[in-house]
Each structure stands twice: as C-alpha cells, then as structure tokens.
Scaffold this active site. Structure first.
Site, PDB file in Angstrom:
ATOM      1  N   SER A 126       0.812  -1.219   0.000  1.00 15.16           N
ATOM      2  CA  SER A 126       0.000   0.000   0.000  1.00 15.16           C
ATOM      3  C   SER A 126       0.841   1.263   0.000  1.00 15.16           C
ATOM      4  O   SER A 126       0.309   2.363   0.048  1.00 15.16           O
ATOM      5  CB  SER A 126      -0.903   0.004   1.244  1.00 15.16           C
ATOM      6  N   ASP A 175      12.584   4.105   4.871  1.00 12.15           N
ATOM      7  CA  ASP A 175      11.444   3.419   5.485  1.00 12.15           C
ATOM      8  C   ASP A 175      11.768   2.982   6.908  1.00 12.15           C
ATOM      9  O   ASP A 175      11.011   3.247   7.849  1.00 12.15           O
ATOM     10  CB  ASP A 175      11.026   2.216   4.641  1.00 12.15           C
TER      11      ASP A 175
END
Length: 206
Positions: A126, A175
């Site tokens: 996502s 991330d």
C-alpha cells in the site's frame, strides 16, 4: 478490543499460553522526496498510527513457531533456528529469516527458539512500508527476547540489510528510519546520504 489486546489473544489462542513481550511498530508515509531515498538525497517521511503488532515468548529449544493474522490460511508455521536460508515460496516468513540472518551478522545472534504472533492493520503493498514496519518490529522483539541493547540507528541498518543483502532488493534507508525514529505529530527531514535529520512539527488531524 485494542490491536494490542487482539495480538495477545491471538498468541494465547495459537500457542496455549500468554506472551511475554508485546510490541508495536508503525507504518510510514513520505511527504516529499520520492525515489531520492535509494539514490541519495533528502526525504520527508512521518510515522503513522497504523502498523504492525507482535507478541512473542521464548522457548527452551531451537524451534520457532509463528502465526500471522494476516495470513491465516498458512496456520502455525514451524521453522528451525538453524534453517534460515531464503525460500522462494515464503510469504512474510522471509523477513523473519532475514532478520535472524542479519542480526547475527551485526553481532547479535538469536540463540533460542520462540513462539511469535503477528497482527498488522495496514494493507500490504500500500506504500505504507509494511515490510519496514515488520522488520523493525521483529528486530526489537528479538533484541528484547535475547537481552540485547541495540541503538536505534543500528536497528535501522539491520532492517535495510534484510532488504539489500538478504532479499537482494535495491532499497534505501528511509522506510526503516521513519519507522524507528518517528514521533507523534512530527515529520522527519532526513538526509539519506549523511543520516542527519531534523524533527519538524506536523499535525495531520484524523
């Protein structure tokens, strides 16, 4: 029931006894700086409230039993602590194998088995970094389980090594950095070349 309570209940139902540790790791969004992450440059990510929960408890042997609420069809999966080579058919288990592999390379070996239950409340693929969230979760849980004190930046670098060295993916450090260093109502202005960063107030509301 909160996600933490759901994770603890999931663990108890799967393995028949309560977990000893329950930890959450957030996902992340990136506000500015797409693709500058792995090419070097500035990015502007922020941690978000949805993420990944894990519950874990040590075992007295070298066996690892895992269950993920996001992959219920897989049931309880069994792997041996010394059998951590990458399998092409692995789902999320590949991240667990990778974390154990890279922790050992960094000098923090996992030396005993454990039972582990995972629950995530963000969709995979996502763009919210579910993989980095899982990596940070697993490293922190296993560090706690083994009694290791590992600084945040080293944990971030371990997570990146899982992607780069174990899985062979060309990914940057944004991330994992955002997941590990993220704070409530703060975004992170990060130089991915130097890893210098600044927290910037950011109120997202609902």
């Amino acid at each position: 029931m909160s996600l933490k309570e759901k994770t603890q209940s999931l663990f108890a139902n799967a393995f028949g006894y309560p977990a000893t540790h329950t930890i959450q790791a957030p996902g992340r969004v990136n506000l500015i700086g797409e693709h500058t992450d792995y090419n070097g440059g500035h990015v502007f990510p922020a941690a978000i409230s949805v993420g990944t929960y894990g519950a874990i408890a040590p075992r007295d042997d070298q066996e690892i039993r895992t269950y993920s609420a996001n992959f219920p069809e897989a049931g309880i999966q069994l792997i041996a602590l010394n059998d951590i080579a990458l399998r092409q058919y692995d789902t999320w288990i590949k991240y667990l194998r990778g974390v154990i592999t890279e922790m050992a390379k960094f000098g923090y070996p996992v030396t005993k088995g454990f039972d582990l239950a995972i629950v995530g409340d963000m969709p995979t693929a996502s763009g919210l970094s579910s993989s980095a969230s899982l990596e940070m979760l697993l490293i922190n849980m296993l560090a706690d389980l083994m009694g290791y004190e590992i600084d945040k930046l080293t944990i971030v670098k371990m997570g990146q090594a899982v992607e780069n060295d174990y899985l062979g993916l060309k990914t940057g450090i944004m991330d994992q950095f955002a997941v590990a260093f993220g704070e409530d109502e703060q975004a992170i202005f990060l130089d991915t070349n130097t890893l210098e960063y600044e927290m910037v107030p950011a109120e997202f509301g609902e």
